[in-house]
Every structure is written in structure tokens, then in C-alpha cells.
Design a protein around this motif. Structure first.
Motif, PDB file in Angstrom:
ATOM      1  N   UNK A  37       0.850  -1.184   0.000  1.00  0.00           N
ATOM      2  CA  UNK A  37       0.000   0.000   0.000  1.00  0.00           C
ATOM      3  C   UNK A  37       0.887   1.236   0.000  1.00  0.00           C
ATOM      4  N   UNK A  38       0.479   2.232  -0.723  1.00  0.00           N
ATOM      5  CA  UNK A  38       1.241   3.473  -0.796  1.00  0.00           C
ATOM      6  C   UNK A  38       0.768   4.416   0.311  1.00  0.00           C
ATOM      7  N   UNK A  39       1.725   5.037   0.992  1.00  0.00           N
ATOM      8  CA  UNK A  39       1.413   6.071   1.961  1.00  0.00           C
ATOM      9  C   UNK A  39       0.949   7.295   1.177  1.00  0.00           C
ATOM     10  N   UNK A  40      -0.294   7.713   1.366  1.00  0.00           N
ATOM     11  CA  UNK A  40      -0.863   8.830   0.607  1.00  0.00           C
ATOM     12  C   UNK A  40      -0.028  10.107   0.742  1.00  0.00           C
ATOM     13  N   UNK A  41       0.666  10.276   1.863  1.00  0.00           N
ATOM     14  CA  UNK A  41       1.490  11.458   2.069  1.00  0.00           C
ATOM     15  C   UNK A  41       2.684  11.544   1.137  1.00  0.00           C
ATOM     16  N   UNK A  42       3.062  10.411   0.546  1.00  0.00           N
ATOM     17  CA  UNK A  42       4.197  10.407  -0.382  1.00  0.00           C
ATOM     18  C   UNK A  42       3.784  10.784  -1.806  1.00  0.00           C
ATOM     19  N   UNK A  43       2.491  10.786  -2.078  1.00  0.00           N
ATOM     20  CA  UNK A  43       2.000  11.117  -3.415  1.00  0.00           C
ATOM     21  C   UNK A  43       1.822  12.628  -3.509  1.00  0.00           C
ATOM     22  N   UNK A  44       2.928  13.340  -3.695  1.00  0.00           N
ATOM     23  CA  UNK A  44       2.928  14.802  -3.647  1.00  0.00           C
ATOM     24  C   UNK A  44       3.014  15.469  -5.011  1.00  0.00           C
ATOM     25  N   UNK A  45       3.279  14.694  -6.027  1.00  0.00           N
ATOM     26  CA  UNK A  45       3.481  15.258  -7.363  1.00  0.00           C
ATOM     27  C   UNK A  45       2.292  14.922  -8.260  1.00  0.00           C
ATOM     28  N   UNK A  46       1.916  15.858  -9.107  1.00  0.00           N
ATOM     29  CA  UNK A  46       0.836  15.624 -10.063  1.00  0.00           C
ATOM     30  C   UNK A  46       1.475  15.256 -11.395  1.00  0.00           C
ATOM     31  N   UNK A  47       1.154  14.079 -11.903  1.00  0.00           N
ATOM     32  CA  UNK A  47       1.649  13.648 -13.208  1.00  0.00           C
ATOM     33  C   UNK A  47       0.455  13.387 -14.119  1.00  0.00           C
ATOM     34  N   UNK A  48       0.649  13.614 -15.391  1.00  0.00           N
ATOM     35  CA  UNK A  48      -0.406  13.390 -16.374  1.00  0.00           C
ATOM     36  C   UNK A  48       0.003  12.249 -17.284  1.00  0.00           C
ATOM     37  N   UNK A  49      -0.850  11.254 -17.394  1.00  0.00           N
ATOM     38  CA  UNK A  49      -0.614  10.136 -18.305  1.00  0.00           C
ATOM     39  C   UNK A  49      -0.946  10.624 -19.714  1.00  0.00           C
ATOM     40  N   UNK A  50      -0.046  10.365 -20.652  1.00  0.00           N
ATOM     41  CA  UNK A  50      -0.261  10.749 -22.038  1.00  0.00           C
ATOM     42  C   UNK A  50      -0.298   9.513 -22.920  1.00  0.00           C
ATOM     43  N   UNK A  51      -1.218   9.539 -23.892  1.00  0.00           N
ATOM     44  CA  UNK A  51      -1.412   8.421 -24.802  1.00  0.00           C
ATOM     45  C   UNK A  51      -1.067   8.872 -26.215  1.00  0.00           C
ATOM     46  N   UNK A  52      -0.333   8.016 -26.937  1.00  0.00           N
ATOM     47  CA  UNK A  52       0.067   8.333 -28.311  1.00  0.00           C
ATOM     48  C   UNK A  52      -1.024   7.899 -29.283  1.00  0.00           C
ATOM     49  N   UNK A  53      -1.200   8.713 -30.305  1.00  0.00           N
ATOM     50  CA  UNK A  53      -2.070   8.316 -31.408  1.00  0.00           C
ATOM     51  C   UNK A  53      -1.327   8.650 -32.699  1.00  0.00           C
ATOM     52  N   UNK A  54      -1.438   7.771 -33.664  1.00  0.00           N
ATOM     53  CA  UNK A  54      -0.739   7.978 -34.932  1.00  0.00           C
ATOM     54  C   UNK A  54      -1.636   8.635 -35.952  1.00  0.00           C
ATOM     55  N   UNK A  55      -1.107   9.640 -36.617  1.00  0.00           N
ATOM     56  CA  UNK A  55      -1.808  10.283 -37.720  1.00  0.00           C
ATOM     57  C   UNK A  55      -0.903  10.218 -38.938  1.00  0.00           C
ATOM     58  N   UNK A  56      -1.487  10.342 -40.098  1.00  0.00           N
ATOM     59  CA  UNK A  56      -0.710  10.291 -41.337  1.00  0.00           C
ATOM     60  C   UNK A  56      -0.611  11.694 -41.915  1.00  0.00           C
ATOM     61  N   UNK A  57       0.619  12.097 -42.272  1.00  0.00           N
ATOM     62  CA  UNK A  57       0.807  13.424 -42.855  1.00  0.00           C
ATOM     63  C   UNK A  57       0.641  13.360 -44.374  1.00  0.00           C
ATOM     64  N   UNK A  58       0.856  14.479 -45.051  1.00  0.00           N
ATOM     65  CA  UNK A  58       0.657  14.575 -46.498  1.00  0.00           C
ATOM     66  C   UNK A  58       1.591  13.648 -47.284  1.00  0.00           C
ATOM     67  N   UNK A  59       2.722  13.272 -46.679  1.00  0.00           N
ATOM     68  CA  UNK A  59       3.679  12.389 -47.349  1.00  0.00           C
ATOM     69  C   UNK A  59       3.387  10.908 -47.081  1.00  0.00           C
ATOM     70  N   UNK A  60       2.350  10.644 -46.302  1.00  0.00           N
ATOM     71  CA  UNK A  60       2.008   9.263 -45.974  1.00  0.00           C
ATOM     72  C   UNK A  60       2.779   8.703 -44.799  1.00  0.00           C
ATOM     73  N   UNK A  61       3.525   9.536 -44.105  1.00  0.00           N
ATOM     74  CA  UNK A  61       4.303   9.101 -42.947  1.00  0.00           C
ATOM     75  C   UNK A  61       3.421   9.131 -41.699  1.00  0.00           C
ATOM     76  N   UNK A  62       3.661   8.193 -40.801  1.00  0.00           N
ATOM     77  CA  UNK A  62       2.930   8.182 -39.537  1.00  0.00           C
ATOM     78  C   UNK A  62       3.624   9.125 -38.570  1.00  0.00           C
ATOM     79  N   UNK A  63       2.838  10.019 -37.991  1.00  0.00           N
ATOM     80  CA  UNK A  63       3.348  11.003 -37.042  1.00  0.00           C
ATOM     81  C   UNK A  63       2.638  10.770 -35.713  1.00  0.00           C
ATOM     82  N   UNK A  64       3.427  10.651 -34.637  1.00  0.00           N
ATOM     83  CA  UNK A  64       2.832  10.449 -33.310  1.00  0.00           C
ATOM     84  C   UNK A  64       2.397  11.777 -32.716  1.00  0.00           C
ATOM     85  N   UNK A  65       1.209  11.783 -32.167  1.00  0.00           N
ATOM     86  CA  UNK A  65       0.709  12.928 -31.415  1.00  0.00           C
ATOM     87  C   UNK A  65       0.347  12.424 -30.036  1.00  0.00           C
ATOM     88  N   UNK A  66       0.693  13.190 -29.028  1.00  0.00           N
ATOM     89  CA  UNK A  66       0.434  12.781 -27.648  1.00  0.00           C
ATOM     90  C   UNK A  66      -0.730  13.577 -27.087  1.00  0.00           C
TER      91      UNK A  66
END
Length: 107
Positions: A1-30
């Protein structure tokens, strides 16, 4: 179990999604997914050297409550920094996650 007092930082989970640009290349966006409280620690030089057996330099350990759906393909945003998840461990019968991370530079 985690001691709640140690959870002092706010972090954001980011998810990648792939999009295709005009050249047909896959570009990751978070996209931001979930913001959670966590404990973020820099690793010691000794820990970094031990982890150096891989081709990755581990820079941070992040402890957070278990988050269903969290995977190594995601990353964490913290204090204007980007932490790529190198390894994701589950502890205490799925009560907490420990993310072993490498800080990366965007751009």
C-alpha cells in the motif's frame, strides 16, 4: 500500500495516437489522458549504471496507485518534463504501479 502522504506530485498520463501526414508518414501525437498523484524520485548514479545494461538511461522512478489500462506505450508529463515509461511494474496485488522512466527532450 502506498502512503498517501508520499504522493505529492501531479503527473499526467499521455497516450500516443498515430496520424498520417501529407507524405504518408505516420506522425505520433500525444494527448493528455488522466492526471494522478504520484511520488517521483530521481534515481541514483548506481541505479542508473545498473539499469545501463539496457541501452536506456533510467532517470526516474514514479510510484502511483494502480491505474487500470496503464501500459509501457504511454508516457508521463511532470513539471514540464516528459518521462517515457521504460518498465512498468505492478506491486501489492495490483494496488500500485511503479514506472521506471527515462526523461526525454521534446523537439
Amino acid at each position: 500500500m502506498i502512503d498517501a502522504g508520499k504522493l505529492r506530485e501531479r503527473v499526467t498520463v499521455q497516450i500516443a495516437s498515430g496520424t498520417t501526414n501529407a507524405l504518408g508518414e505516420t506522425v505520433l501525437a500525444w494527448a493528455n489522458s488522466t492526471a494522478v498523484w504520484a511520488s517521483v524520485e530521481g534515481v541514483s548514479a548506481r541505479e542508473a549504471l545498473a539499469a545501463g545494461q539496457q541501452e536506456v538511461t533510467v532517470t526516474h522512478k514514479v510510484q502511483l496507485r494502480y491505474l487500470p489500462g496503464l501500459t509501457q506505450n504511454m508516457r508521463l508529463a511532470w513539471r514540464n518534463r516528459t518521462l517515457e515509461i521504460v518498465s512498468l511494474l505492478e506491486h501489492d496485488n495490483r494496488r500500485r504501479h511503479e514506472a521506471i522512466c527515462q526523461e526525454t527532450r521534446d523537439g
